[in-house]
Write an enzyme that holds these catalytic residues in place. Sequence first.
Site, PDB file in Angstrom:
ATOM      1  CG  ASN A  36      -2.233  -1.005   0.862  1.00 30.70           C
ATOM      2  OD1 ASN A  36      -2.285  -1.614  -0.265  1.00 30.70           O
ATOM      3  ND2 ASN A  36      -2.830  -1.214   1.845  1.00 30.70           N
ATOM      4  NE  ARG A  80      -4.956  -7.852  -5.954  1.00 28.11           N
ATOM      5  CZ  ARG A  80      -5.969  -6.877  -5.671  1.00 28.11           C
ATOM      6  NH1 ARG A  80      -7.229  -7.617  -5.357  1.00 28.11           N
ATOM      7  NH2 ARG A  80      -5.775  -5.814  -5.382  1.00 28.11           N
ATOM      8  CG  ASP A 129      -6.028  -4.039   4.885  1.00 29.63           C
ATOM      9  OD1 ASP A 129      -7.178  -4.202   4.319  1.00 29.63           O
ATOM     10  OD2 ASP A 129      -5.155  -3.197   4.111  1.00 29.63           O
TER      11      ASP A 129
HETATM   12  C1  UD1 Z   1      -6.806   1.393   1.273  1.00 33.58           C
HETATM   13  C2  UD1 Z   1      -5.905   0.185   1.174  1.00 33.58           C
HETATM   14  C3  UD1 Z   1      -6.506  -1.063   1.565  1.00 33.58           C
HETATM   15  C4  UD1 Z   1      -7.132  -0.837   3.385  1.00 33.58           C
HETATM   16  C5  UD1 Z   1      -7.737   0.671   3.207  1.00 33.58           C
HETATM   17  C6  UD1 Z   1      -8.311   0.982   4.609  1.00 33.58           C
HETATM   18  C7  UD1 Z   1      -4.491   0.886  -0.487  1.00 33.58           C
HETATM   19  C8  UD1 Z   1      -4.148   0.568  -2.031  1.00 33.58           C
HETATM   20  N1  UD1 Z   1      -5.453   0.053  -0.112  1.00 33.58           N
HETATM   21  O1  UD1 Z   1      -7.635   1.282   0.395  1.00 33.58           O
HETATM   22  O2  UD1 Z   1      -5.816  -2.143   1.875  1.00 33.58           O
HETATM   23  O3  UD1 Z   1      -8.173  -1.840   3.528  1.00 33.58           O
HETATM   24  O4  UD1 Z   1      -7.069   1.562   2.522  1.00 33.58           O
HETATM   25  O5  UD1 Z   1      -7.345   1.185   5.684  1.00 33.58           O
HETATM   26  O6  UD1 Z   1      -3.849   1.576   0.174  1.00 33.58           O
HETATM   27  N2  UD1 Z   1     -14.725   5.732   0.875  1.00 33.58           N
HETATM   28  C9  UD1 Z   1     -15.660   6.682   0.298  1.00 33.58           C
HETATM   29  N3  UD1 Z   1     -15.566   7.400  -0.607  1.00 33.58           N
HETATM   30  C10 UD1 Z   1     -14.282   7.776  -1.070  1.00 33.58           C
HETATM   31  C11 UD1 Z   1     -13.201   6.990  -0.773  1.00 33.58           C
HETATM   32  C12 UD1 Z   1     -13.445   6.105   0.354  1.00 33.58           C
HETATM   33  O7  UD1 Z   1     -16.881   6.701   0.727  1.00 33.58           O
HETATM   34  O8  UD1 Z   1     -14.167   8.222  -2.209  1.00 33.58           O
HETATM   35  C13 UD1 Z   1     -14.979   4.911   2.158  1.00 33.58           C
HETATM   36  C14 UD1 Z   1     -14.668   3.674   1.733  1.00 33.58           C
HETATM   37  O9  UD1 Z   1     -15.966   2.862   1.128  1.00 33.58           O
HETATM   38  C15 UD1 Z   1     -14.444   2.968   3.108  1.00 33.58           C
HETATM   39  C16 UD1 Z   1     -13.643   4.050   3.607  1.00 33.58           C
HETATM   40  O10 UD1 Z   1     -14.045   5.144   3.049  1.00 33.58           O
HETATM   41  O11 UD1 Z   1     -15.683   2.845   3.851  1.00 33.58           O
HETATM   42  C17 UD1 Z   1     -12.157   4.082   3.668  1.00 33.58           C
HETATM   43  O12 UD1 Z   1     -11.613   3.531   2.493  1.00 33.58           O
HETATM   44  P1  UD1 Z   1     -10.314   4.106   1.793  1.00 33.58           P
HETATM   45  O13 UD1 Z   1      -9.428   4.588   2.995  1.00 33.58           O
HETATM   46  O14 UD1 Z   1     -10.373   4.906   0.746  1.00 33.58           O
HETATM   47  O15 UD1 Z   1      -9.744   2.677   1.268  1.00 33.58           O
HETATM   48  P2  UD1 Z   1      -8.811   2.685  -0.016  1.00 33.58           P
HETATM   49  O16 UD1 Z   1      -7.862   3.691   0.095  1.00 33.58           O
HETATM   50  O17 UD1 Z   1      -9.476   2.034  -0.871  1.00 33.58           O
END
Ligand code: UD1
Length: 418
Positions: free
Chosen positions: A23, A397, A305
Amino acid sequence: MAKIVITGGEVLNGEVQISGAKNAVLPILCATLLADRPISIGNVPHLHDVTTTMELLGALGAQLTVDEKLTITVDAGAQLQTVAPYELVKTMRASILVLGPLLAKHGHAEVSLPGGCAIGSRPVDQHIRGLQALGADVVVENGFVKARADRLRGGRYAFDMVTVTGTENVLMAAALARGTTVLENCAEEPEVVDLANCLISMGAKIEGAGASTLTVEGVGRLHPTTHRVVGDRIVGATWGIAAAMTRGDVTVHGVAPAHLQLVLNKLRDTGAVVETFDEGFRVRADARPKAVNVSTLPFPGFPTDLQPMAIGLAAVADGMSLITENVFEARFRFVEEMVRLGADARTDGHHAVIRGVEQLSSAPVWCSDIRAGAGLVLGGLVADGVTDVHDVEHIDRGYPRFEEILRSLGGEIERVSG
Ligand code: UD1
């Protein structure tokens, strides 16, 4: 799809060297698109998601080289393609991280929306709204996020919720915007800090990395650098939890204990002895773990995670555990597979109640995502008999040399190609 076959009952003992965090390396690879000259990235983990990101950058027109130590050098100095089609992004949601850099550097970016996800809906509205706050025109059309801006300008944005890749995307874009950007309610994960440190060594002016407010003074261009990726705390903690579950003794090198404080404290609460040192830690257990409650939260909370591994631990702990998932609403789907392994678990919304049993019982199970897969393998380690874990490509992955490491620690495990 391949499967992993585990014969349960072995105690894990030994030492593991952990490489860079998935990540962190994925956003850092995307950040190379911001520079005019080559950026070199070391301590890169050998993972499918890294290969996928390299293919994506190559398809956009960047020149990539890899040396025998897996140091990746990316030269994105040429005019790049600014469209990332579905075929390139569908297997990996982190591909959305090219959006901010392409937009900031080339004034245009179109990135296909990735498809569904096994751990719950993962919208990108916060990425979009953050970029709009920097003056971009962004629309979602025909399955693409389409963004345009002649030159981004500094702005102020407070994220609705803490989002890791959302913070990273907007941070990367702000690095090349004209003027000052203030981002509030940012993710404080060590991987975000690592990206910020890499950007700073490329010449970006960022203050507040690791805190919830980031201030970015945009610069005209970024220059070449060499960056070493931070160690993977999720992989390191997976082996620590496996030690506690199997009543073993595992020393993890290459991960800062400060990145896992809460997790290591939880392991202490289970009765394990945890020692920490500069860049690592040791987990020793000689009795059945005691049940502990876990509630996932953004950093410095317990990482979502590691929730599947916490479920694995709870499944064989002495007592009842309450595990609460606060980040991804569908991340408990895999608990049904744990139940097939004999876990006494019930879920209700974002809570799981688990009554620990002495031993799990082997069964065929299926991985749905990276971390669920690792959690199921840990379950197999403490099950009687032989457990087949199917669809292990998910594990590849996120976990470099997975079976090799497990075998070196004494696990009885082999991969059978599908
Ligand atoms: C990243 C990590 C993933 C980890 C997650 C939470 C990477 C590549 N992946 O995923 O392994 O599980 O952080 O620690 O770094 N959300 C919204 N709108 C947005 C963005 C997020 O509603 O535009 C929500 C998501 O649905 C979720 C929460 O915010 O409920 C957190 O998600 P997010 O931190 O964005 O996860 P990722 O960055 O995709």
